[in-house]
Enzyme design. Structure first.
Site, PDB file in Angstrom:
ATOM      1  CG  ASP A   9      -1.917   1.190   1.111  1.00 34.06           C
ATOM      2  OD1 ASP A   9      -2.836   1.088   0.280  1.00 34.06           O
ATOM      3  OD2 ASP A   9      -1.765   2.190   1.831  1.00 34.06           O
ATOM      4  CD  GLU A  11      -1.942   6.023   2.864  1.00 36.80           C
ATOM      5  OE1 GLU A  11      -2.618   6.942   2.362  1.00 36.80           O
ATOM      6  OE2 GLU A  11      -2.418   4.909   3.158  1.00 36.80           O
ATOM      7  CG  HIS A 143      -7.031   6.593   5.059  1.00 38.43           C
ATOM      8  ND1 HIS A 143      -7.335   6.184   3.776  1.00 38.43           N
ATOM      9  CD2 HIS A 143      -8.212   6.804   5.685  1.00 38.43           C
ATOM     10  CE1 HIS A 143      -8.645   6.157   3.631  1.00 38.43           C
ATOM     11  NE2 HIS A 143      -9.204   6.513   4.779  1.00 38.43           N
ATOM     12  CG  ASP A 148      -4.731   1.468   4.651  1.00 38.65           C
ATOM     13  OD1 ASP A 148      -5.333   1.212   5.707  1.00 38.65           O
ATOM     14  OD2 ASP A 148      -4.862   2.548   4.034  1.00 38.65           O
TER      15      ASP A 148
END
Length: 908
Positions: A9, A11, A143, A148
């Site tokens: 994942d 961000e 998040h 995540d």
């Protein structure tokens, strides 16, 4: 998928892989049910992190200031990921962000979102938080990249278990359909199948879904020759505090307006009269019309149709069924129902595209889980899935539905129903013949009726839809033509070869036609938008008689002439195939398999081409009266739609309802403009119909304050206006502690306002939920409802209701429909020089009242409406908006006094 897998994942600073940067990386090395190793790091993006991202992730600019640059961690990421399969939620985004760094571009990409849509076909949402909740997992820091990534891995393991629980024959069918198609999720299904075969399970035969009549004996209604009038007192007694009905309704309270409305509807039924009834929010409108409808239907064997766009009638309908022994049903457009024969054909011939494969897998899992064959149970995502559904639905099936099919069951139940629920868009559409005969009708939410009828009569031919129709015909190796050859393979060689040669010529013509389709649509866009600059947003413009008279339109006519010739030839060829199959069937009989299915499929394809041809001919050369035509262009999706809709539906309403029905009741909380029904009566040709106003049960004059700032800048004073809007929202939300709804008419303004106010409000622990950054409406409303302090910002549909208790509403602008909206502008033109006062203002007032109607339903609560639009005090028509509200307290003052005034008012 077994063995070592990477869970990933990222961000980022935004959602654009080309421009935005990574701010955090989370990677987990997983094997079986274990997370073997973890890697997490913040990344210095080299740019400022936008405030909404800071608010969402909690990652600040200060935290990433000393973090490594992306180039510093790339070697380790490449080594860590290697060539292992990668799993992530919405993996295309993560891999898109990594593409410019050439990481994980050739790895098998497993998308938990994609798998979830197949294995959880009825789930309302597929975001990561929802799936975590569905599987009772834990996600402590949503998040944040590593959390995540691990949550995505845990979701994947749960989905893997779901695959292993599928019948092995169903699993085999899904895997069998992946041959020749690139679908990464297919590798997961294939691996599961291999594991189960290795464990000794055997493949036997395809899973059979038996569509049989449900065994209920649905007896069609037999109306009395002379109806028995309703006893008004008996009907309204159900609405008294001591009635059996009241005892079944939580927190029931008698309402005078509800009794008055029910009594008036009883009178209308008894006397065979029509009504237009405005019943304000809080009346208890649903029971007020359902009780008379139910009693009349039961007493007289008459069907009463309820037309509505609402989907929350279930509780009231269930109560009526239990208390009165009522038969009720709901019927929708044909496209809402699965066609078993079409599904069988898809299973027989196998999917030819990934979209068909996904839909086939989803429907097979759904039916195995007990799906009833109605699309409303499924969560279809995007145009691709909706298009694939149409191919296996009753969409273009005009023959009698197959016994036992979902549509056949619905029709049988509808014919025996005392109360039948239908959507607005079906009511007067070309599919309205599915509604059994009726003489009595109640139309709820009638302020949306014109829109609903227009939608039901809307015609659309889009570029990719037409190309898809050509692609579905295929050639001798795929598609409809291949299917025909497959089912006629037993014919004598000479007859078979004739078909094969003819189909090769058709396929060649189809390929040529594809370029003509693209040329035609692109020519339309070029001519229609020639005076506009290109942009990244969806744009639309009308095609008028003036457009057709311009010299440039000859380019469109020329492109259409070429395309039209091919459309004619192709549809004629399909008709020839039908005739040839009939002749061959008479001669060779059993040598043609699935004859009826083949003929129906070919006729449907031919009909679709003919309908497209007729529509495009009208759009280009011969427009129908009372129709508005327009082109819609989405540069991002590269989609082009050509559309048409009726300008005025009032004539149709008069013909099909006022003149044709014994009793038609039109009701809504919002029907009057400036305290009269004149505008709505004009739109629905309802002159001469009795108008009724039910008094409101709320004491707005005591509990509702409307604040009109006198010093708000004009919008063209861009910076002062923008600053005051944002400052007002921040200060007002601070003193009201959230629970505030802000309604915008501009999506761009909403986006900017949310971005600039969220960080300041976050300092006071007030969350901002805005439509611009929402995954979907339902998730946003769920978050808003459960938050202790929150502000909700929305456009479009949010003017029509959120379903939440709202104490403070801020209207950023009066809700005037953009004048470039094709249908709106065409309707306004019919008012000539009076278009602004005669149509635009009344239309905006109706939407304004819908926004006002979202206030809390408790009379003891104080309510505050703030209108940040200069026109309310600077334009004479501002008073018209006020005059359309119930009696409320009005206060004009400078914006600086608003926070204190709001605080004092709400705490009284």
């Amino acid at each position: 998928m077994r063995g070592e897998i990477i869970a990933l994942d990222l961000e980022t600073t935004g959602l654009d892989p080309a421009q935005d940067m990574i701010i955090e990386v989370g990677i987990a090395l997983c094997k079986d049910d274990q997370v073997v190793d973890k890697y997490q790091t913040l990344v210095n993006p080299g740019v400022t992190i936008p405030p909404p991202v800071v608010s969402l992730t909690g990652i600040t600019n200060a935290e990433v200031q000393n973090a490594p640059l992306i180039d510093e961690i790339l070697p380790h990421m490449r080594t860590y990921i290697g060539d292992r399969p990668v799993v992530a939620h919405n993996i295309s985004f993560d891999l898109g962000m990594l593409k410019k760094y050439r990481i994980a571009q050739s790895n098998l990409a497993i998308d938990t979102y994609d798998l979830a849509t197949i294995l959880l076909p009825t789930s309302p949402r597929y975001n990561l938080n929802t799936l975590v909740e569905t599987f009772s997992l834990q996600l402590d820091n949503a998040h944040r990249a590593l959390d995540d990534a691990i949550a995505g891995w845990q979701v994947y393991r749960q989905l893997w278990k779901r695959i292993l629980e599928l019948p092995i024959d169903l699993l085999h069918e899904i895997v069998d359909n992946t041959d020749g198609l690139f679908w990464p999720a297919g590798a997961v299904f294939k691996d599961a199948l291999e594991l189960r075969l290795a464990n000794g399970e055997k493949i036997t035969a395809p899973v059979v879904f038996d569509f049989k009549p449900d065994g209920n004996h649905w007896t069609p209604l037999q109306p009395k020759s002379a109806p028995t009038p309703l006893n008004v007192d008996k009907v309204t007694a159900h609405l008294k505090a001591d009635s059996p009905f009241a005892s079944r309704i939580p927190n029931f309270e008698p309402r005078e307006g509800q009794v008055q409305m029910a009594a008036d509807i009883c009178t209308a039924f008894n006397q065979g009269e029509h009504r237009v009834i405005e019943a304000p929010v809080g009346t208890g409108r649903t029971l007020a019309y359902l009780l008379p409808a139910a009693e009349w239907a039961l007493e007289n064997g008459e069907r009463v149709v309820i037309a509505t766009r609402r989907e929350n009638l279930h509780a009231d309908i269930t109560l009526l069924n239990e208390m009165l022994g009522l038969n009720t049903a709901a019927i929708k457009n044909r496209s809402e129902y699965l066609n078993p024969r079409k599904l069988a054909a898809l299973r027989r011939y196998k999917a030819t595209t990934v979209d068909e494969l996904r839909m086939l897998a989803k429907v097979l899992v759904w039916l195995w889980q007990g799906g009833n064959g109605e699309k409303s149970e499924l969560n279809l995502r995007g145009m691709d899935e909706r298009s694939a559904w149409l191919r296996i639905s009753e969409f273009d099936s005009w023959n009698q539905p197959e016994a036992g099919s979902p549509f056949a069951k619905t029709l049988a139940q509808a014919k025996s129903a005392h109360v039948l629920i239908v959507p607005h868009d079906l009511l007067l559409s070309r599919q309205a013949d599915v509604i059994p005969d009726y003489r009595y009708i109640i139309i709820d939410e009638a302020h949306h009726l014109e829109e609903g009828i227009s939608y039901g009569l809307k015609e659309v031919v889009d570029k990719y839809g037409l190309l898809d129709s050509l692609a579905s015909m295929g050639d001798i190796k795929k598609g409809l033509l291949r299917n025909i050859l497959k089912d006629t393979a037993a014919l004598p060689e000479k007859a078979y070869q004739k078909l094969e040669i003819f189909f090769k010529d058709m396929a060649a013509a189809g390929r040529e036609m594809e370029s003509l389709v693209s040329k035609f649509f692109e020519t339309v866009v070029h001519v229609a938008f020639r005076e506009e600059e290109g942009g990244g947003f969806n744009r639309q413009t009308r095609i008028t008689d003036g457009t057709r008279k311009q010299n440039e339109w000859n380019e469109v006519r020329s492109a259409w002439q070429e395309l039209a010739a091919y459309l004619d030839t192709l549809s004629a060829s399909l008709d020839r195939i039908v005739n040839a199959l009939h002749q061959l069937h008479e001669r060779y009989g059993e040598d043609i398999q699935h004859f009826d299915d083949l003929v129906e499929s070919i006729q449907a394809a031919s009909t679709k081409l003919k309908i497209s041809h007729l529509f495009l001919e009208r759009l280009v050369n011969a427009p129908q009266k009372n129709m508005v035509y327009w082109v819609s262009h989405d540069p991002v999706r590269l989609q082009i739609e050509l559309c048409a809709a009726p300008v005025h539906v009032g004539g149709l309403v008069k013909e099909k309802l006022w003149d044709a029905k014994k009793c038609a009741i039109v009701t809504s909380p919002t029907l009057r403009v400036m305290q009269t029904f004149d505008f709505m009566n004009d739109r629905l040709n309802a002159s001469g119909i009795k108008n009724v106003v039910i008094p409101s049960r709320f004491h707005y004059s005591e509990n509702t304050l409307v604040y009109l700032p006198t010093d708000i800048p004009e919008p063209n004073q861009r910076l002062p206006y923008k600053d005051m809007i944002e400052r007002t929202i921040i200060e007002l939300a601070t003193v009201t502690e959230g629970r505030m709804l802000c309604l915008f008419t501009s999506f761009q303004q909403l986006r900017e306002t949310a971005q600039n106010t969220a960080p300041r409000l976050a300092l006071g622990n007030i969350a901002v939920y805005d439509e611009a950054n929402a995954v979907n409406r339902e998730t946003m409303l769920d978050n808003f409802k459960t938050a202790e302090k929150a502000v909700l910002m929305g456009t479009f549909s949010f003017w029509r209701g959120t379903g939440e208790d709202i104490q403070v509403i801020v209207l950023i602008r009066l809700p005037f429909t953009p004048p470039n909206d094709p249908v709106f502008s065409a309707r306004a033109e019919t008012y000539g020089d009076n278009s602004f006062r005669g149509y635009m203002i009344p239309d905006a007032i109706l939407q304004f009242r819908q926004g006002f109607d979202q206030f809390t339903r408790r009379d003891e609560d104080k309510r505050l409406l703030v209108i940040l639009d200069k026109r309310m005090t600077s334009k004479p028509y501002g008073q018209h908006f006020i005059d359309s509200l119930p009696e409320v307290k009005i206060q004009r003052g400078v914006i600086g006094q608003l926070p204190k005034q709001a605080k004092d008012w709400l705490k009284k």
